[in-house]
Design a protein around this motif. Sequence first.
Motif, short mmCIF file in Angstrom:
data_model
loop_
_atom_site.label_atom_id
_atom_site.label_comp_id
_atom_site.label_asym_id
_atom_site.label_seq_id
_atom_site.Cartn_x
_atom_site.Cartn_y
_atom_site.Cartn_z
N ALA A 40 0.82 -1.21 0.00
CA ALA A 40 0.00 0.00 0.00
C ALA A 40 0.86 1.27 0.00
O ALA A 40 0.55 2.25 -0.69
CB ALA A 40 -0.94 0.00 1.21
N GLN A 43 2.48 1.91 -3.53
CA GLN A 43 1.61 1.81 -4.69
C GLN A 43 1.55 3.11 -5.48
O GLN A 43 1.87 3.14 -6.68
CB GLN A 43 0.20 1.41 -4.24
CG GLN A 43 -0.74 1.20 -5.38
CD GLN A 43 -1.03 -0.27 -5.62
OE1 GLN A 43 -2.14 -0.59 -5.95
NE2 GLN A 43 -0.10 -1.15 -5.47
N ALA A 94 4.43 -3.54 -5.55
CA ALA A 94 3.34 -2.56 -5.50
C ALA A 94 3.02 -1.92 -6.85
O ALA A 94 1.85 -1.72 -7.19
CB ALA A 94 3.66 -1.48 -4.47
N SER A 343 -3.98 3.38 -9.12
CA SER A 343 -3.09 2.96 -8.04
C SER A 343 -3.75 3.20 -6.68
O SER A 343 -3.55 2.43 -5.74
CB SER A 343 -1.76 3.71 -8.12
OG SER A 343 -1.94 5.11 -7.99
N GLY A 347 -4.27 0.64 -4.02
CA GLY A 347 -3.52 0.92 -2.80
C GLY A 347 -4.40 1.08 -1.58
O GLY A 347 -4.09 0.56 -0.50
N SER A 351 -4.60 -1.00 1.74
CA SER A 351 -4.44 -0.34 3.04
C SER A 351 -5.48 -0.85 4.03
O SER A 351 -5.17 -1.09 5.21
CB SER A 351 -4.59 1.18 2.87
OG SER A 351 -3.59 1.70 2.04
#
Length: 446
Positions: A40, A43, A94, A343, A347, A351
């Motif tokens: 995350a 990313q 990522a 992203s 991401g 998260s």
Amino acid sequence: MRYLDSANLANAYVSGMKEDLAMNGNQYTYMGTFYTIGYALFQIPGTLAVTRVRPSVFLFVNEIGWGIFTFAQAGARTYNQMYAFRFMVGAFEASFFPSILCAEAYTKHELAKRIAIFHLSGSLGTSFGGYLQAAVYTTLDGVHGIAGWRWLFIVCGCMTAPCAIGLLVALPDLPSNTRAWYLSQDERKFALERAITLGKSQPGEKSLDWTLVKRMFSSWILGYVLYGSSCQNTSYFAIWMKSAGYNVVERNVIPSCSYLISALCIFLWGFGSDLTGSRFAFVFGPLFYGLLPTGILAFWPKNEKLILFAFMTGGVQLMTAVFFTWANELLVDDNELRALTISSMNGLQYSVSAWLPIIIFPQTMALMYRAPTFRRGFPGTFGLVIAGLIAIVGIKLLADRDKRRATRRAILQNSSDESSIRKESSIDGDITAAERREEDSEAEKI
């Protein structure tokens, strides 16, 4: 290879790693969390970097990086070391997925099937991990005094490096900067013209500012986060099989079959979406089916075959390829915004995945009930499916509203342009008439 190197933790866990590293608490969940944190955090920076750096070079470096730390996991002696290795694998992996999804030169009827083919390779990689671990366990376990689960990381690490070299050689980069050896000058020109025709901006054309960031957060990321968070059930398939008494080979091979089902469905959703031109139907429909397997696991019946069915078909709801295609099309005219949004979708979902499993899928709860029923986790994912469906309907309504507004603006703009043309024509006509009268007057004088 990316999915294989990230998903092999589950195969290693049920093949001896749990006992060798004395993982008697929530260590398995924490390993997944450390991977997710690394994934995350890097990313968005990585995906923005790939809009400025040649993708083939940038992603080659990343794949070599995660290959090194995949290999390093074979030497872990404590679960604390595994935390660090998993974090680094996540950090290097990522940028890969969202960077590839920022497609440049494909039309509405071409993009979803291509993203689907790319995405189903992830399911195939995860599936292959189970078969690979089964083969490694039966043939290499104990060879040179190395446990079978350690051999899995060694083999995966050795496989990753050649794939990285292939990426460096074969990835065509963007239409604006491609140097692919297999594309002629005419083909490169054709790809660039298509990208321009489709309205896709090229790197460096627009600067990244806080207005762009606000636009990204005002787009429809919530739906993807809810959807992605609802797809966690299948990660616990092998753990349930271990508690149910299946042997090492069975608990590696049988879950792999579920990923083959997922791969087939990903393929069908992508091609169906391109064939019909509908993104909403192939986002909402698969997730709606997800109510069935997640509902079964949420209520956890005593029928083992029903539980097995739920785990096997849990991946039918995967329609990530179509969801990302939808985002690509909505943000077709802004390269940086598209990269940032895609992203961020990925991401932010990761998260949430960094902390959500610790709360709803703690291993200590499985120990408490002497079986991985996860009385918070499965009901929680069932609720997330429902929330995701509501959010997707909201996305559709907002998309239709924006389309209507854009149509009205275009009509008003056309009307304004026509009025301006008529006004200019009238002025030109007046000038012409005045000039003609002046010429006639001069002629009379002569």
